[in-house]
Design an enzyme around this catalytic site. Structure first.
Site, short mmCIF file in Angstrom:
data_model
loop_
_atom_site.label_atom_id
_atom_site.label_comp_id
_atom_site.label_asym_id
_atom_site.label_seq_id
_atom_site.Cartn_x
_atom_site.Cartn_y
_atom_site.Cartn_z
N ASN A 1 0.84 -1.20 0.00
CA ASN A 1 0.00 0.00 0.00
C ASN A 1 0.88 1.26 0.00
OD1 ASN A 1 -2.68 1.05 0.05
ND2 ASN A 1 -2.47 1.50 2.22
N ILE B 1 -5.60 5.23 -7.46
CA ILE B 1 -5.60 3.95 -6.72
C ILE B 1 -5.67 4.38 -5.27
CG2 ILE B 1 -4.36 1.85 -6.13
CD1 ILE B 1 -3.07 1.92 -8.91
N PRO B 2 -6.84 4.28 -4.65
CA PRO B 2 -7.11 4.97 -3.38
C PRO B 2 -6.53 4.33 -2.13
CG PRO B 2 -9.04 3.75 -4.06
CD PRO B 2 -8.02 3.59 -5.16
N CYS B 3 -5.22 4.32 -2.02
CA CYS B 3 -4.57 3.76 -0.83
C CYS B 3 -4.89 4.58 0.42
CB CYS B 3 -3.07 3.64 -1.04
SG CYS B 3 -2.26 5.18 -1.49
N HIS B 4 -5.34 5.82 0.23
CA HIS B 4 -5.70 6.67 1.38
C HIS B 4 -6.93 6.14 2.11
CE1 HIS B 4 -7.96 8.32 -2.07
NE2 HIS B 4 -8.89 8.64 -1.17
#
Length: 156
Positions: A109, A118-121
């Protein structure tokens, strides 16, 4: 490989890619903005602007992140986390099929080269705390608050 830098509410963002897809969306500490946007990056720039304006919840871009097969699997699964929702590293590891892989998942991540898209948050600690974000926790907090804003209807 083409690249450009655009401004956002969170500072400068570098976008890199080519006809095979976007390879990078990352935050920069400088405030420099490109005067020229390469054609292969215009769709990404436009969709990021829509996202920051609150008019886009999903991205429709060809992506080409560079990483290991495991990292790519994690990054692909990250895209299934809905806008405005979060999951914990533990739950995310379970979804990938191995709760014990939590550290490997967290490491993959953190190596996500295509932030926001790519919503790693959207992955947080099991206790609900914000943990780790390559762009800084202040940006992670902003992104999550941006996505959680619900438009309240007027009662009168």
């Amino acid at each position: 490989m083409e690249s450009c830098t655009v401004t956002s509410p969170l500072g400068a963002i570098k976008i890199t890619g080519d006809e095979n897809g976007i390879t990078e969306v990352s935050f920069l500490d400088s405030e420099m903005e490109s005067t020229f946007i390469p054609t292969v990056l215009k769709k990404c720039v436009f969709q990021l602007q829509q996202y920051f304006d609150g008019n886009r919840k999903e991205f429709d871009l060809k992506l080409n992140p560079k990483g290991t097969e495991f990292q790519k699997r994690v990054w692909s699964q990250l895209q299934a986390i809905p806008y405005g929702k979060t999951t914990s590293y533990l739950e995310f590891s379970k979804q990938l099929g191995d709760a014990k892989a939590i550290r490997a998942v967290a490491n993959a991540n953190s190596k996500n080269p295509i932030g926001i898209v790519i919503p790693c948050h959207r992955v947080i600690g099991s206790d609900g705390r914000l943990t780790g974000y390559a762009g800084g926790l202040h940006r992670k907090k902003w992104l999550l608050e941006h996505e959680s804003q619900s438009k309240q209807q007027s009662l009168f």
